[in-house]
Design a protein around this motif. Structure first.
Motif, PDB file in Angstrom:
ATOM      1  N   THR A 553     -11.792  36.624  10.223  1.00 58.52           N
ATOM      2  CA  THR A 553     -12.468  35.992   9.085  1.00 58.52           C
ATOM      3  C   THR A 553     -11.501  35.739   7.931  1.00 58.52           C
ATOM      4  OG1 THR A 553     -13.132  38.222   8.392  1.00 58.52           O
ATOM      5  CG2 THR A 553     -14.735  36.928   9.627  1.00 58.52           C
ATOM      6  N   LYS A 554     -10.570  36.686   7.703  1.00 61.21           N
ATOM      7  CA  LYS A 554      -9.558  36.449   6.667  1.00 61.21           C
ATOM      8  C   LYS A 554      -8.690  35.254   7.023  1.00 61.21           C
ATOM      9  CE  LYS A 554      -9.231  41.268   5.144  1.00 61.21           C
ATOM     10  NZ  LYS A 554      -8.335  42.447   5.025  1.00 61.21           N
ATOM     11  N   LEU A 555      -8.266  35.174   8.274  1.00 59.34           N
ATOM     12  CA  LEU A 555      -7.460  34.037   8.710  1.00 59.34           C
ATOM     13  C   LEU A 555      -8.248  32.735   8.606  1.00 59.34           C
ATOM     14  CD1 LEU A 555      -4.845  33.000   9.975  1.00 59.34           C
ATOM     15  CD2 LEU A 555      -5.809  33.507  12.224  1.00 59.34           C
ATOM     16  N   HIS A 556      -9.531  32.786   8.946  1.00 57.30           N
ATOM     17  CA  HIS A 556     -10.362  31.588   8.835  1.00 57.30           C
ATOM     18  C   HIS A 556     -10.481  31.139   7.383  1.00 57.30           C
ATOM     19  CE1 HIS A 556     -14.301  29.520   8.349  1.00 57.30           C
ATOM     20  NE2 HIS A 556     -13.916  28.910   9.455  1.00 57.30           N
ATOM     21  N   GLY A 557     -10.618  32.089   6.455  1.00 51.18           N
ATOM     22  CA  GLY A 557     -10.696  31.720   5.041  1.00 51.18           C
ATOM     23  C   GLY A 557      -9.415  31.066   4.542  1.00 51.18           C
ATOM     24  N   TYR A 560      -9.221  27.575   5.992  1.00 50.74           N
ATOM     25  CA  TYR A 560     -10.190  26.697   5.330  1.00 50.74           C
ATOM     26  C   TYR A 560      -9.671  26.264   3.958  1.00 50.74           C
ATOM     27  CZ  TYR A 560     -14.560  25.137   3.204  1.00 50.74           C
ATOM     28  OH  TYR A 560     -15.522  24.409   2.562  1.00 50.74           O
ATOM     29  N   LEU A 561      -9.031  27.206   3.236  1.00 50.75           N
ATOM     30  CA  LEU A 561      -8.466  26.867   1.930  1.00 50.75           C
ATOM     31  C   LEU A 561      -7.364  25.826   2.066  1.00 50.75           C
ATOM     32  CD1 LEU A 561      -8.337  27.452  -1.119  1.00 50.75           C
ATOM     33  CD2 LEU A 561      -6.734  29.292  -0.617  1.00 50.75           C
ATOM     34  N   LEU A 562      -6.494  25.990   3.067  1.00 51.82           N
ATOM     35  CA  LEU A 562      -5.417  25.016   3.255  1.00 51.82           C
ATOM     36  C   LEU A 562      -5.957  23.646   3.631  1.00 51.82           C
ATOM     37  CD1 LEU A 562      -2.811  27.204   5.176  1.00 51.82           C
ATOM     38  CD2 LEU A 562      -2.681  26.436   2.815  1.00 51.82           C
TER      39      LEU A 562
END
Length: 658
Positions: A553-557, A560-562
């Motif tokens: 989930t941290k990697l997904h966030g 998503y920000l990038l």
């Protein structure tokens, strides 16, 4: 002097009787108290408390040995009466989860008295006073109570800690009391005041035991402490100056301590002997001279482990251990809590690790045979019919073969058929899914998923289990799990946990089955005391996957920000072109206009001059139009310069101009 470690609130209570070690008191999972005779290896007494199901026993402690009157006996002769009276272990204190304390008498074989009304929470620990008929108890309500057994009432009650009292221990001289909650406290029993405080454990302290008999006014008083989920036993020294900051010695274990037995040290020249049974079922033996601090943790002088005699040996857990008078003899209790095996063994202390192999099944079988008095074998008649238990509807047509019928006609009518012959006579050829099957004939109910699931779990047949687990219909899954018998619930969960570790496609199907099992059989699972150990693999797997989910989930966030930043930058680049035509044009004034005014006479870089410049520009425009004269412009500029505090400067400038 032997000091029994008693039992903590972590595991099932189990403790040997003091001095003679003749009895082993044990509270099983069903709440019954069983007292086993270690000499005859038989059950001596059994007591069932009235509230054993609702208020189970949490701790056990043997009272000090005393002279016991064992009912009516013959009159002894004078020569026998003059002899020494033998003291035996009689009273047994049991703390319950309801807050009451039961005092059981082994001499009477019945309940001696009940101590209740003192604690509002469950009793975690009980300890006897070595001399007086006093008992101390610690509870979840953070209080310690001093009980008087002669009256059955409380003598003193005081608050011990902010959290629950998890362990107690009385000094050999009966003057000090150790209690453990968040902090280990040493109490003066005369004044009920704190004598010392010791901090160092991060979890609940489950074991406290004095290691020496020396007085507290010297530096020779030591005691041991062990905590839950801690693989060390800490030794603390009670100093005269009161500067007890850290433990002086640490004993290394393989798991948290469950049962402790030791011989206390009476002098510096005498070593302390210690036996510790850990949660993993191993026994560690230590021998150490308590004469100060030791920097490195001490390893056990000998480790004892028991295993079976099978081809693939299975470890046998040790329940309790008691040290003998000599250094090599140890009394062991191992096996199951319902029927433990007691044995006195001699251990080679020169070896670091000792593994004892025992056949527990044959040992238990011998005990069971001695307890069975009479067995009557049923008479089998040739005309009688035998009803075999089985699942309803799970039947197959029996077609006797020609060979078997001929053999039975030749003189085997009076002999009972073996299981192999019965299985051979079952004609499974008719059991098929063809449309040409005979109507009205019984067949195997292969369409019943519950029956197939039980068969697959018992036989561990992968083909049957795959056929059952491949279904995706929630209704079928719920009905199958609801019809599952209770003994098959745990094997079902173990099979699901194994399959969850396989292919992700299989794991998706297994999650549905696991959810259905937990929904339908929650009441049964919550009644199992050792459920956590049995489902350890499932817990570990779920926790590891949950941790990985947080990382994903941290990697997904971050991704998503990038992606949103990249999309925003692209949209800004593809926006509407900016109109570069000027909306306002500023034109500079000519030199003649600048010379006509007195702008150069005023100081630059002052915020107040902006208004003057604007006014002079307006006035210059009026001159060009012919509406205002030059004299009026000079007068206006002078009046405004006076208002701005520059009157003197402009007077000088005017004189120069004239």
């Amino acid at each position: 002097m032997a000091a029994g470690g008693g039992s903590s609130s972590v595991g099932l209570p189990c403790v040997f009787s003091p001095k003679s070690r003749q009895y082993l008191a044990l509270c099983a999972q069903d709440g019954r108290l069983r007292i086993w005779n270690t000499d005859s290896k038989t059950l001596h007494q059994e007591y069932v408390p009235t509230a054993h199901l609702s208020a189970t026993c949490t701790c056990i402690a043997w009272g000090p040995c005393r002279t016991v009157k064992e009912g009516p006996q013959r009159k002894k002769r004078k020569s026998e009466a003059t002899g020494q009276v033998e003291q035996k272990a009689d009273l047994l204190a049991m703390g319950t989860a309801a807050g009451s304390i039961l005092i059981y008498s082994t001499a009477k074989g019945a309940l001696h008295c009940t101590l209740d009304g003192g604690h509002s929470g469950g009793v975690n620990c009980v300890q006897w006073h070595p001399e007086d008929s006093l008992l101390y108890s610690g509870s979840e309500d953070t209080y310690i109570i001093e009980w008087d057994l002669q009256t059955g009432k409380t003598r003193r009650k005081w608050k011990a800690d902010q959290s629950s009292v998890t362990s107690l221990c009385v000094s050999p001289d009966g003057k000090l009391l150790l209690s453990a909650g968040q902090i280990i406290k040493m109490w003066n029993l005369e004044t009920k005041e704190v004598y010392r405080k010791f901090t160092g454990h991060s979890t609940a302290v489950t074991t406290l035991c004095f290691a020496t008999t020396r007085p507290p006014d010297s530096n020779g008083l030591y005691f041991l402490s062990g905590a839950a989920h801690d693989r060390f036993l800490s030794v603390w020294q009670v100093r005269e100056d009161g500067k007890e900051k850290h433990s002086v010695v640490s004993f290394t274990l393989t798991d948290e301590p469950r049962h402790i037995d030791l011989f206390t040290s009476n002098s510096k020249e005498e070593a302390m002997r210690l036996a510790v049974v850990c949660k993993d079922g191993q026994l560690h033996l230590f021998e150490h001279f308590l004469n100060g601090a030791c920097k490195k943790p001490l390893l056990p002088s000998c480790t004892v482990q028991m295993s079976g005699v099978e081809d693939s040996p299975v470890p046998i857990p040790l329940l309790a251990a008691a040290l003998g008078t000599d250094k090599q003899t140890v009394m062991l209790a191992y096996g199951n809590h319902l029927q433990p095996v007691m044995e006195k063994v001699e251990i080679n202390m020169g070896a670091r690790h000792v593994c004892l192999t025992r056949d527990v099944k044959t040992t238990l079988a011998l005990y069971v045979e001695t307890s069975v008095s009479k067995v009557k074998t049923p008479v089998v008649n040739a005309q009688s019919k035998m009803l075999v238990p089985g699942l309803p509807g799970h039947q197959a047509p029996v077609k006797p073969s020609s060979q078997a019928s001929e053999k039975r006609k030749k003189g085997m009518d009076n002999k009972e058929m073996s299981i192999e012959e019965r299985l051979g006579e079952i004609d499974l050829s008719r059991v098929s899914a063809d449309s040409g099957a005979l109507k009205g004939m019984a067949s195997l109910q292969t369409d019943n998923f519950a029956v197939l699931l039980v068969q697959g779990l018992e036989s561990k047949d992968a083909n049957i289990l795959n056929k059952v687990f491949q279904t995706r219909k929630d209704g079928v899954i719920k009905k199958t799990v609801a019809r599952l018998p209770l003994p098959a619930v745990l094997p079902m969960i173990e099979e699901i946990s194994k399959r969850l570790q396989g292919h992700p496609f299989t794991a998706v199907l297994m999650v549905r089955w696991l959810k259905a099992v937990l929904m339908h059989h929650t009441s049964y699972l919550s009644s199992l005391p050792d459920l956590v150990t049995q489902l350890g693999v499932l817990y570990h797997m779920i926790e590891s996957r949950v941790r990985m989910f947080h990382k994903l989930t941290k990697l997904h966030g971050k991704l998503y920000l990038l992606t949103t930043q990249m999309a925003a930058s692209k949209s800004s680049n593809t926006g509407v072109d900016v109109d570069h035509t000027a909306k306002l044009v500023y034109e500079e004034e000519s030199d003649e206009d600048e010379a006509s005014g007195d702008e150069g006479l005023l100081p630059d870089d002052n915020s107040d001059h902006w208004e003057e410049e604007e006014e002079t520009e307006e006035k210059m425009d009026e001159d060009q139009e012919g509406q205002v004269s030059e004299e009026e412009e000079d007068e206006d500029e002078r009046t405004e310069s006076k208002a701005n505090g520059e009157e003197d400067m402009e007077h000088e400038n005017e004189s120069e101009e004239e």
